[in-house]
Design an enzyme around this catalytic site. Sequence first.
Site, PDB file in Angstrom:
ATOM      1  N   CYS A  80      -1.840  -5.633 -23.512  1.00  0.00           N
ATOM      2  CA  CYS A  80      -0.470  -5.162 -23.256  1.00  0.00           C
ATOM      3  C   CYS A  80       0.303  -5.025 -24.565  1.00  0.00           C
ATOM      4  O   CYS A  80       0.306  -5.935 -25.392  1.00  0.00           O
ATOM      5  CB  CYS A  80       0.242  -6.139 -22.332  1.00  0.00           C
ATOM      6  N   CYS A  89       3.270 -13.355 -20.035  1.00  0.00           N
ATOM      7  CA  CYS A  89       1.890 -13.818 -20.253  1.00  0.00           C
ATOM      8  C   CYS A  89       1.825 -14.752 -21.463  1.00  0.00           C
ATOM      9  O   CYS A  89       2.567 -14.585 -22.421  1.00  0.00           O
ATOM     10  CB  CYS A  89       0.969 -12.633 -20.544  1.00  0.00           C
ATOM     11  N   GLN A 290       2.010 -15.871  -1.382  1.00  0.00           N
ATOM     12  CA  GLN A 290       1.217 -15.986  -2.609  1.00  0.00           C
ATOM     13  C   GLN A 290       1.170 -14.627  -3.310  1.00  0.00           C
ATOM     14  O   GLN A 290       0.917 -13.615  -2.662  1.00  0.00           O
ATOM     15  CB  GLN A 290      -0.220 -16.423  -2.267  1.00  0.00           C
ATOM     16  N   TYR A 319       4.971 -27.638   3.781  1.00  0.00           N
ATOM     17  CA  TYR A 319       5.409 -26.554   2.881  1.00  0.00           C
ATOM     18  C   TYR A 319       4.660 -25.281   3.300  1.00  0.00           C
ATOM     19  O   TYR A 319       3.986 -24.643   2.499  1.00  0.00           O
ATOM     20  CB  TYR A 319       5.103 -26.881   1.416  1.00  0.00           C
ATOM     21  N   GLU A 340       8.421 -26.434   7.059  1.00  0.00           N
ATOM     22  CA  GLU A 340       8.897 -25.611   5.941  1.00  0.00           C
ATOM     23  C   GLU A 340      10.429 -25.677   5.923  1.00  0.00           C
ATOM     24  O   GLU A 340      11.054 -25.722   6.974  1.00  0.00           O
ATOM     25  CB  GLU A 340       8.397 -24.167   6.158  1.00  0.00           C
ATOM     26  N   CYS A 415       0.556 -26.045  -7.777  1.00  0.00           N
ATOM     27  CA  CYS A 415       0.683 -25.048  -8.841  1.00  0.00           C
ATOM     28  C   CYS A 415       1.142 -25.706 -10.142  1.00  0.00           C
ATOM     29  O   CYS A 415       1.498 -25.027 -11.089  1.00  0.00           O
ATOM     30  CB  CYS A 415       1.644 -23.942  -8.416  1.00  0.00           C
TER      31      CYS A 415
HETATM   32  N1  SAH Z   1       1.690 -22.842   1.914  1.00  0.00           N
HETATM   33  C1  SAH Z   1       2.404 -21.617   1.761  1.00  0.00           C
HETATM   34  C2  SAH Z   1       3.669 -21.721   0.907  1.00  0.00           C
HETATM   35  C3  SAH Z   1       3.606 -22.571  -0.322  1.00  0.00           C
HETATM   36  S1  SAH Z   1       4.963 -22.394  -1.452  1.00  0.00           S
HETATM   37  C4  SAH Z   1       1.502 -20.504   1.309  1.00  0.00           C
HETATM   38  O1  SAH Z   1       0.344 -20.732   0.927  1.00  0.00           O
HETATM   39  O2  SAH Z   1       1.921 -19.341   1.323  1.00  0.00           O
HETATM   40  C5  SAH Z   1       5.930 -23.784  -1.116  1.00  0.00           C
HETATM   41  C6  SAH Z   1       6.818 -23.650   0.096  1.00  0.00           C
HETATM   42  O3  SAH Z   1       7.516 -24.894   0.230  1.00  0.00           O
HETATM   43  C7  SAH Z   1       7.898 -22.575   0.018  1.00  0.00           C
HETATM   44  O4  SAH Z   1       7.807 -21.779   1.160  1.00  0.00           O
HETATM   45  C8  SAH Z   1       9.210 -23.373  -0.004  1.00  0.00           C
HETATM   46  O5  SAH Z   1      10.250 -22.706   0.685  1.00  0.00           O
HETATM   47  C9  SAH Z   1       8.838 -24.649   0.703  1.00  0.00           C
HETATM   48  N2  SAH Z   1       9.606 -25.873   0.383  1.00  0.00           N
HETATM   49  C10 SAH Z   1      10.171 -26.216  -0.792  1.00  0.00           C
HETATM   50  N3  SAH Z   1      10.668 -27.462  -0.746  1.00  0.00           N
HETATM   51  C11 SAH Z   1      10.397 -27.941   0.500  1.00  0.00           C
HETATM   52  C12 SAH Z   1      10.640 -29.202   1.162  1.00  0.00           C
HETATM   53  N4  SAH Z   1      11.247 -30.204   0.533  1.00  0.00           N
HETATM   54  N5  SAH Z   1      10.190 -29.351   2.425  1.00  0.00           N
HETATM   55  C13 SAH Z   1       9.558 -28.320   3.065  1.00  0.00           C
HETATM   56  N6  SAH Z   1       9.309 -27.125   2.494  1.00  0.00           N
HETATM   57  C14 SAH Z   1       9.714 -26.931   1.229  1.00  0.00           C
END
Ligand code: SAH
Length: 458
Positions: A80, A89, A290, A319, A340, A415
């Site tokens: 890039c 990046c 994702q 989550y 969530e 992550c």
């Molecule tokens: N497992 C999902 C999302 C993971 S990202 C996937 O694979 O697509 C993390 C998620 O946690 C987000 O959607 C965010 O809104 C949520 N989140 C953040 N803090 C939280 C909390 N304290 N309790 C519940 N959910 C939460």
Amino acid sequence: MKIKPNKPPLKSGETIKLDIERLNHDGEGVGRLSGFTVFVPATAPGDSVMARVISVQKTYARALLETVINASPARVTPSCAHYDSCGGCQLQHLDYAEQLRVKREIVQESLRRIGGLNINVQPVIGMIDPWRYRNKAQVPVGMDGGTVIAGFFAKRSHRIVDVECCLLQHPANDKVVDIIRGLLRETGISAYNEKEHSGLLRHVLARTSFNSGETLVVLVTNGRRIPNKDMLVAALSAKIENLTGIVQNINTRRGNVILGNEEVTLWGKPYLTECLDGLTFRVSPRSFYQVNTVQTEVLYKKIREYSSLSGSETVIDLYCGIGTISLYLSRYTASVIGVESVPAAIEDAKTNAILNGLENVKFHTGLAEKLVPEMQKSGLHADVVVVDPPRKGCEQSLLDAIVAMQPNRLIYVSCNPSTLARDLKYLTIKGLIVQDVQPVDMFPHTSHVECVVLIKRK
Ligand code: SAH
């Protein structure tokens, strides 16, 4: 025994010679000057460099690369043109095999240093083609002199670098940003000025499905009224191929949070439809999805493998976002409960359960650290628990409740290797055993690493 010097052996402004040993979790090279740690971005393990010191702290210094004296054999020319200025990046100067090796080392090192865990981390699962993998672009808009610019923030700053082509993006997302950049110049719609908190368009968010090719566009505005709105919408809908919807998200607050709470559909549908392993998912602007569609399948397959479902288990997916992992696993087990905190994501999750005809899944809105201790106290048992928290990891109250539920398997998707290591340390103190750690490369060319970890009871 290593002896740490009392006084840093260098001064700000000085140019030093350094051998780079490894990369830290931000993807910066780590070298030592008389035992004192120095971080130098844009270097590679195996490099010998000259670097100019820009700051000195008690235990480490930071320096900027001046010249490479001896280059690591893993160095490549970044593909890039914006690599030196753009903050998106961090690893494009390393060949892909070296990026994967380094990421494994970052995870291993975090687990050892923060978690006190000496565990063999599996080799990182990389991509066959590690370019153009992102389904989502989230681009700040601003002005440079009299010209509208849109791109990415420069390294460690909020200065916008005007980027017309990002090699990590789905090409359709690049095109959306390009079209909007041109239309702003034509319609006279103002770009946001962060310092003055003035101007209208703050961010452009474009999401494109890798399966259907549909694109959803979200315009984040500092205010409700869009001048020449009809003209803008007509031009966008005419110019963007496979457009599924245009949404205005209103965010009038100062600060770094990109999306506001209010949304207006300007054209089409206020969501994107994504497909994954035969399932259909509705994703609305404020829901998490994702960003790497190809590697999400790899990640979820690993989660399924770790969960060893026989068909009779109760699974809790914490989550859960729009319910992707919940619904993915629900096909192989008796029942799933998803938790969530974002209400819009839970609405998507409930719709997604109906869209896929999956009836053994229940979703709850709330904070995992509040809801799960309540569920545990009221007697809920789970055989398998999946957690996939944001970068800050899990609260102890949540980990305590999970331990008290005594699941056979806990699967931790992370992550951020640092908070993962901290939480794994806590769980091992509580008597759980870390069985396997599998990093998956969801973010090639950046320093980000995703891990999925299998944790069991003794
Ligand atoms: N497992 C999902 C999302 C993971 S990202 C996937 O694979 O697509 C993390 C998620 O946690 C987000 O959607 C965010 O809104 C949520 N989140 C953040 N803090 C939280 C909390 N304290 N309790 C519940 N959910 C939460």
